[in-house]
Structure formats: structure tokens, C-alpha cells
Write an enzyme that holds these catalytic residues in place. Sequence first.
Site, mmCIF file in Angstrom:
data_model
loop_
_atom_site.group_PDB
_atom_site.id
_atom_site.type_symbol
_atom_site.label_atom_id
_atom_site.label_comp_id
_atom_site.label_asym_id
_atom_site.label_seq_id
_atom_site.Cartn_x
_atom_site.Cartn_y
_atom_site.Cartn_z
ATOM 1 N N LYS A 90 0.882 -1.236 0.083
ATOM 2 C CA LYS A 90 -0.011 -0.131 0.004
ATOM 3 C C LYS A 90 0.896 1.178 -0.062
ATOM 4 C CE LYS A 90 -4.009 1.769 3.093
ATOM 5 N NZ LYS A 90 -4.575 1.244 4.265
ATOM 6 N N SER A 164 -9.187 1.025 3.493
ATOM 7 C CA SER A 164 -8.544 1.782 2.582
ATOM 8 C C SER A 164 -7.548 1.080 1.653
ATOM 9 C CB SER A 164 -7.838 2.968 3.575
ATOM 10 O OG SER A 164 -6.918 2.560 4.225
ATOM 11 N N SER A 188 -9.159 -1.487 7.320
ATOM 12 C CA SER A 188 -8.786 -1.390 6.229
ATOM 13 C C SER A 188 -8.116 -2.507 5.727
ATOM 14 C CB SER A 188 -7.847 0.099 6.170
ATOM 15 O OG SER A 188 -8.427 1.175 6.312
#
Length: 600
Positions: A90, A164, A188
Site C-alpha cells: 500500500k 482503505s 482497512s
Amino acid sequence: MTTPTLSAVKDLPSMPELKQAYANQTLLPSDLINQVLARIEAAQRPEIWISQVEPILLRQQAQVLNKLLQEEGPAVLSRLPLFGVPFAVKDNIDVAGMNTTAACPAFSFLARRSATVVEKLQAAGAILIGKTNLDQFATGLVGARSPYGAVRNATDPDYVSGGSSSGSGVAVALGLVSFSLGTDTAGSGRVPAGLNGIVGLKPTRGLISTRGVFPACRTLDCVSVFARHVADAWSVTQVAAGYDAEDSYSRKVKMAGGKQRRYRIAVPAQLEFFGDRHAEKAFTDSLEQIRQRPDCTVNTIDFQAFTEAAALLYQGPWVAERLAAVGDFYDEHKDAMNPVVAGIIGQGANYSAVDAFNGQYKLAELRRTAETALAGFDFLLVPTTPTMPTLAALEKEPVKLNSQLGYYTNFVNFFDMAALSVPALSRDDGLPAGLTLIGAAGTDHLLAAAAACLLPAQQTGCAVASQVLPFNEPTVQLAVVGAHLDGQPLNWQLLERGARKLETTKTAPCYQLVALPDTRPPKPGLARLAEGGCAIEIEIWEMPLRRFGEFVADVPAPLAIGSLETQAGQWVKGFVCEPIGLVGATDISSFGGWRAYLAG
């Protein structure tokens, strides 16, 4: 020339298949990189990625690994446990020489050093493919709050992917990488797993270092792992976990063992699906499958404390921690931010220090209530998400639908718990659904072993249960000779106390082995002789010292725990037999060990 569809491109092997192919040298890392690049091109999902490693660099890394494999053979796979495994991270996690954007181009900076977790994975032989899209500043559970585009669901692109850690989840679900890293503050690392039919492992806070990770709420943040199977996620966690003195929030987590039997499971008495009947049926059908297992008991608990805590995350002073993370950037570049994200973070200015303390007091009360409710249970089982909105619906109600997705996730880091999202039975409309196992801090291994045992699609429970994390606490070595041997009826007593097998060896050649009469399950007795005797096969296990006393307390007479001498001259704690137990027992020393006696 037309780009082939994803279905026309060869799937990546699973991690065990990949290891076997490398061991047999029927596949080389360079071959795999070509497959990865072909799948990324065929997927035609540019919104997954914020940046990618140049193909020429990937092929250079693969050639280095090719050479190692040719020089060392299969031995390199033990030395480098993630040898040649492709992964993504990420883009709020630093990678040296690449930009960290947190999905905000105006915030972007060039990382001089990789995050600790990335360093550890690459040192274990994993190959980084690229950095993935996310809800800006890790604020959101939808995967659509990014200037790099909304990440579309892997199963149906009309639906949200979850955030996320959206790009990381979809990259794994589409088979573009073998595993990926996300982060998890409010869910997330779990919501994208549940919405895309994969596994999302959210560790105990502090188990995996967050040095080099741009925070959302630093006191709550975790690095999470996405994979196709529980065993794969656990293999990555074994490499990634560990105390990091450079991370002030890292800690030496004391692990519970990998339980394999008699699961005591809690489920919420008040279930909420916001009218989504498909999601409700997927959960109830999956739960019914688990209820039917003879090794499980399922009971309901009051869920109110959990939902109240979940609401605190965005309706309490913890929003101010998001503002603290962004710092001056918010004041100077608010207009460069996603408006929904900027609106949420900006609310942090409305809270005072008094609000922060009062919030902590309220959270402590709720945590104690939750701990009391879960006393006597191994873990809590909930839907990963209560519903699955479309991107079109999200556009109309962005805050409301985002909040709904966090109903079963927001409280977990607040309560210092570990969680693991795994695929449930699919919804009636063909979309994926997820189950999440949630346990106290340090139950990471227990949750992984339970998920692998209980769920039909994860048939590697025994392997996961025996794969403990590296110890970061005092341990004791214990020699076992009979019913506690690997695979024998009482071996679970070692596994549930977090023990791991070190080696199979023999005693010094001065022991007698007898079959004790009338024991259930059958057990041998081991005695040291003044003269004569044999070398008897034993296994040496290592367990946390804090669990050793309770193990000893369960040992029945005439057995006891004493000291044994190994064939190498080492003295370790181990099973011995009182002299009275030898009376009338059958001498089986000539077999050389309990397994050989049972086979004979």
C-alpha cells in the site's frame, strides 16, 4: 496486437505450488515475473497501482534469484522463506527509491529507506512489484477516495472494493501478486478482503513494525497482510512479525498457541445488515456450517459495547489523531486533498484535550465490558462487512455507506484485538462475503489455526497450527517420547501452549522404554538405567516458559517431568517415569521408540 484477457493468461501458482516448482526448478523466478507482468497488462486495472517497479529492474532481481537457485538448489528456499514470491505494498508504506504518496500527489515524497516490514520481506527473497492505491491518507473503507481513481471490485467492477487498502486487496484477488501489505486502523486490512473473496490478516498492534508507515491514527495502526489462503498469510506474518526497537509502538507480543479442538465461539446477539438480505444469508449459512461441527460451541453475546466503541472512532476525539498525523499539510494544502477526506480530518480541530481524556475513559469502560462478555470464548465471529454497496450508491451517500462498512471492524484496534477475515459462503447474487475471527491480543496464531481448520476452503489447519512465530520471550526445551509426539493424541497440549518442534533425536544409550498398562490414551514410560539401556527416539519441543508450569500440572502419575540426556550429551527437561510405574509394565526398549512400537 490485442491485449489478452486476464482469464486467458496463466494463473500465478499458489505459494506452496510456487515453492515446489522452484525446488524442482520447473519454474524460475524470471519465468514468474513474466507471468506477473502479463497478468497486470491483461487485467487492465490501472487504478490498482500508484507506482510500479520498472520491468527491467524486476527482471534483473529475478536473474539474481535464478542464479542463487542454480548455485544452492532447494536449500535456498529454506534460507529465504519467501524466495521469488511477488508482492505489493500500500502506498502509505515506504519503499526506498520510490515515492510515498498516501494517494495525495501534493503530499508525495521520495523514501530514502524502506519500512522495516518491507526490508524483512525483501531480505526473505520476496519480489516487490509495486505500490497500490488507497483511500487518501488511509481515511475510508470504500476504496474510492483517491485522485488515482476508484479501485473497482475484483468480482464485479460496479461494486466498491473496500478500503482503505483497496489496491492491495484487489491485486491479490485478481492474482496479480501472491500477497500484499495493507494497513489497518478501522478495518482497512479486513474490509477489502471480505469484499473481494480473499484473506485479510490484521495482527495484534505492535506485532509487525510500523516504522516507515505513514500513519492514520498512530496509536491504532497496524500493517496487515492480504493473501489467497490463511496458510499463505500466516507464512508472510512469520517473516514480517518481530520486535523493532526503531518503532516506539512495537512490542514483544506474547502469543497464545494454535488451538485445533473444542472451539468456543461468540457471535453477536444483535446482528445488523442494513437491509442487505444477501449478506445476511451468506453469514447465517456460513455460521450454520460451523455450528454443525462437533468440535465447536457457538453462543451469543451482547454486542452493544462493541458498536459503541466503533462509533467513537469517527464520532469521538480520535479524529484529532488523524489531523495530528497529517500535521501542517492540512493547513497548507487542504484544497489538494479529497474533499470527503479533508472534511473528516478537519473535524479533528473540534476536539479538546478534555474531550480526548473523556474519550479514553469511555473507551476503557467499553473495553472492560467487552472483555467480560468474551470471557470463556476463544474468539468472536462476525461478518466482515454487513453490506456491499455499488459505486453508484456510494456516490450518493459517501459518508453513510462508508460508516456501515465499519460496523464490525472499527472497535478491533480500540480493544487491542487481533482479527482475521476469511472468505465465507458466497452471497446468493454471486458476490463474495467474508467472516472475521476476532480474538484478544496475542491470539493471532490461534485465529489462523482456527480459520484453517474450520473453513472448507482452507484445508491447511494442521500446518498452520504447528507454525509458531519466532519467540520473543523466555522459553524452555522439553523432550517428549510418547503420546505428545507430533501427530499423536496429546500433541495438542503442546500446540495450544505455543510450542514448536525443534528436532527429532534420541536419548543417550542408557534408557529403558516401557508400555504403561491401562492408560488412555496409551502412553510409554521412560527410565534412566544405572547399567545398560538403549537410545530411545524423542522429539525436542520449545515452549514459552510462562506456559510450562500449567503443562507440568497436567502430567499424570506415574509420569513426571525431570531431566533427560540426549545422544548429543545435552540435558533437557522431559518425561520420566516413577519406579513404581515400571512394575508390571512391558519393556519395549528394543523397538527404539514409541512410534516403532505402535507400528509393530
